[in-house]
Write a protein that holds these residues in place. Structure first.
Motif, mmCIF file in Angstrom:
data_model
loop_
_atom_site.group_PDB
_atom_site.id
_atom_site.type_symbol
_atom_site.label_atom_id
_atom_site.label_comp_id
_atom_site.label_asym_id
_atom_site.label_seq_id
_atom_site.Cartn_x
_atom_site.Cartn_y
_atom_site.Cartn_z
ATOM 1 N N MET A 1 0.833 -1.192 0.000
ATOM 2 C CA MET A 1 0.000 0.000 0.000
ATOM 3 C C MET A 1 0.874 1.251 0.000
ATOM 4 S SD MET A 1 -2.450 1.172 3.143
ATOM 5 C CE MET A 1 -1.249 0.560 4.284
ATOM 6 N N PHE A 2 1.851 1.324 0.922
ATOM 7 C CA PHE A 2 2.727 2.497 0.941
ATOM 8 C C PHE A 2 3.571 2.546 -0.325
ATOM 9 C CE2 PHE A 2 2.166 1.950 5.623
ATOM 10 C CZ PHE A 2 1.462 3.119 5.837
ATOM 11 N N THR A 3 4.066 1.393 -0.750
ATOM 12 C CA THR A 3 4.882 1.347 -1.963
ATOM 13 C C THR A 3 4.087 1.848 -3.154
ATOM 14 O OG1 THR A 3 6.168 -0.495 -1.077
ATOM 15 C CG2 THR A 3 6.241 -0.168 -3.452
ATOM 16 N N SER A 4 2.853 1.387 -3.307
ATOM 17 C CA SER A 4 2.008 1.841 -4.423
ATOM 18 C C SER A 4 1.745 3.336 -4.352
ATOM 19 C CB SER A 4 0.677 1.084 -4.424
ATOM 20 O OG SER A 4 0.872 -0.258 -4.731
ATOM 21 N N SER A 5 1.472 3.830 -3.163
ATOM 22 C CA SER A 5 1.204 5.260 -2.997
ATOM 23 C C SER A 5 2.430 6.083 -3.345
ATOM 24 C CB SER A 5 0.781 5.560 -1.554
ATOM 25 O OG SER A 5 -0.433 4.921 -1.243
ATOM 26 N N ILE A 6 3.572 5.687 -2.840
ATOM 27 C CA ILE A 6 4.808 6.437 -3.073
ATOM 28 C C ILE A 6 5.204 6.366 -4.549
ATOM 29 C CG2 ILE A 6 7.293 6.452 -2.552
ATOM 30 C CD1 ILE A 6 6.371 5.693 0.395
ATOM 31 N N GLN A 7 5.036 5.196 -5.166
ATOM 32 C CA GLN A 7 5.350 5.059 -6.598
ATOM 33 C C GLN A 7 4.398 5.889 -7.454
ATOM 34 O OE1 GLN A 7 5.262 0.808 -7.153
ATOM 35 N NE2 GLN A 7 7.437 0.581 -6.636
ATOM 36 N N THR A 8 3.135 5.924 -7.086
ATOM 37 C CA THR A 8 2.149 6.725 -7.826
ATOM 38 C C THR A 8 2.519 8.207 -7.752
ATOM 39 O OG1 THR A 8 0.403 5.103 -7.468
ATOM 40 C CG2 THR A 8 -0.306 7.346 -7.963
ATOM 41 N N ILE A 9 2.927 8.657 -6.583
ATOM 42 C CA ILE A 9 3.354 10.046 -6.432
ATOM 43 C C ILE A 9 4.638 10.299 -7.213
ATOM 44 C CG2 ILE A 9 4.199 11.757 -4.767
ATOM 45 C CD1 ILE A 9 2.192 10.475 -2.742
ATOM 46 N N GLU A 10 5.546 9.330 -7.211
ATOM 47 C CA GLU A 10 6.804 9.487 -7.954
ATOM 48 C C GLU A 10 6.540 9.623 -9.450
ATOM 49 O OE1 GLU A 10 10.866 10.058 -8.301
ATOM 50 O OE2 GLU A 10 9.653 9.989 -6.478
ATOM 51 N N GLN A 11 5.659 8.780 -9.978
ATOM 52 C CA GLN A 11 5.285 8.871 -11.389
ATOM 53 C C GLN A 11 4.693 10.253 -11.680
ATOM 54 O OE1 GLN A 11 1.629 6.929 -12.800
ATOM 55 N NE2 GLN A 11 2.868 5.950 -14.406
ATOM 56 N N PHE A 12 3.850 10.724 -10.789
ATOM 57 C CA PHE A 12 3.213 12.033 -10.944
ATOM 58 C C PHE A 12 4.257 13.151 -10.955
ATOM 59 C CE2 PHE A 12 0.069 15.215 -8.895
ATOM 60 C CZ PHE A 12 -0.337 15.684 -10.126
ATOM 61 N N LYS A 13 5.213 13.090 -10.052
ATOM 62 C CA LYS A 13 6.270 14.104 -10.012
ATOM 63 C C LYS A 13 7.015 14.156 -11.342
ATOM 64 C CE LYS A 13 9.110 13.425 -6.755
ATOM 65 N NZ LYS A 13 9.882 12.837 -5.664
ATOM 66 N N HIS A 14 7.359 13.000 -11.896
ATOM 67 C CA HIS A 14 8.083 12.968 -13.170
ATOM 68 C C HIS A 14 7.258 13.601 -14.291
ATOM 69 C CE1 HIS A 14 11.666 10.792 -11.961
ATOM 70 N NE2 HIS A 14 10.878 10.001 -11.230
ATOM 71 N N ILE A 15 5.965 13.343 -14.290
ATOM 72 C CA ILE A 15 5.086 13.930 -15.301
ATOM 73 C C ILE A 15 5.002 15.445 -15.116
ATOM 74 C CG2 ILE A 15 2.667 14.070 -16.044
ATOM 75 C CD1 ILE A 15 2.594 10.961 -15.489
ATOM 76 N N LEU A 16 4.821 15.874 -13.868
ATOM 77 C CA LEU A 16 4.730 17.314 -13.603
ATOM 78 C C LEU A 16 6.014 18.041 -13.982
ATOM 79 C CD1 LEU A 16 2.838 17.425 -10.182
ATOM 80 C CD2 LEU A 16 1.938 18.009 -12.450
ATOM 81 N N LEU A 17 7.153 17.389 -13.798
ATOM 82 C CA LEU A 17 8.429 18.034 -14.137
ATOM 83 C C LEU A 17 8.577 18.261 -15.642
ATOM 84 C CD1 LEU A 17 10.766 16.227 -11.602
ATOM 85 C CD2 LEU A 17 10.176 18.672 -11.639
#
Length: 161
Positions: free
Chosen positions: A1-17
């Motif tokens: 659950m934490f891994t999925s949440s953190i990975q989802t946020i990481e993917q989002f950060k890369h897109i936003l950048l």
């Protein structure tokens, strides 16, 4: 659950950048005139409500800050997403969640893990909307998984076999 949440946020950060600042804050007609930044703010603020409410075991998503700086300043949003990634993983415990419904507070029993899952699903839902806005304004090549629930991805894989 934490891994999925953190990975989802990481993917989002890369897109936003990859996103130009002017696109981040621009109103989008196909998103009911909201911006990618406003959807990002909403995601961030719900996570911060949960993280900040953890100590007292008291969370109200309705009483979030609504900080317009998040929706206007992409670097600030990235900074807060990183804070969420750093602070999200905590032990499970009971939590009271308060919702204002029709002017009356309704208090529900929940727990931290359940609320982390709620925030993950909520984030994916908003990513689907953000994806529409990004595709409207740019030609950025987005991952197929962005804005798609893990169960949907698994279902698609099963169907493809």
């Amino acid at each position: 659950m934490f891994t999925s949440s953190i990975q989802t946020i990481e993917q989002f950060k890369h897109i936003l950048l990859e996103l130009p600042q002017e696109v981040y804050a621009q109103s989008c007609s196909i998103l009911s005139n909201s911006s990618i930044g406003q959807h990002t703010r909403h995601i961030i603020e719900l996570y911060l409500c949960l993280i900040d409410g953890y100590t007292l075991a008291d969370v109200s998503y309705d009483r979030r800050e609504r900080n317009r700086r998040i929706e206007a300043e992409l670097p600030y949003a990235i900074e807060l997403l990183e804070r969420i990634q750093e602070e999200l993983e905590k032990p499970n415990k009971p939590i009271k969640v308060t919702y204002e419904l029709g002017g009356v507070d309704t208090i529900l029993d929940s727990n931290y893990y359940r609320e982390v899952m709620y925030n993950l699903e909520h984030t994916i839902h908003h990513h689907a909307l953000i994806k529409v806005g990004i595709q409207h304004f740019t030609d950025i090549n987005l991952p197929e998984s962005f804005g798609v629930a893990p169960s949907t991805l698994q279902f698609r894989q099963t169907c493809a076999q």
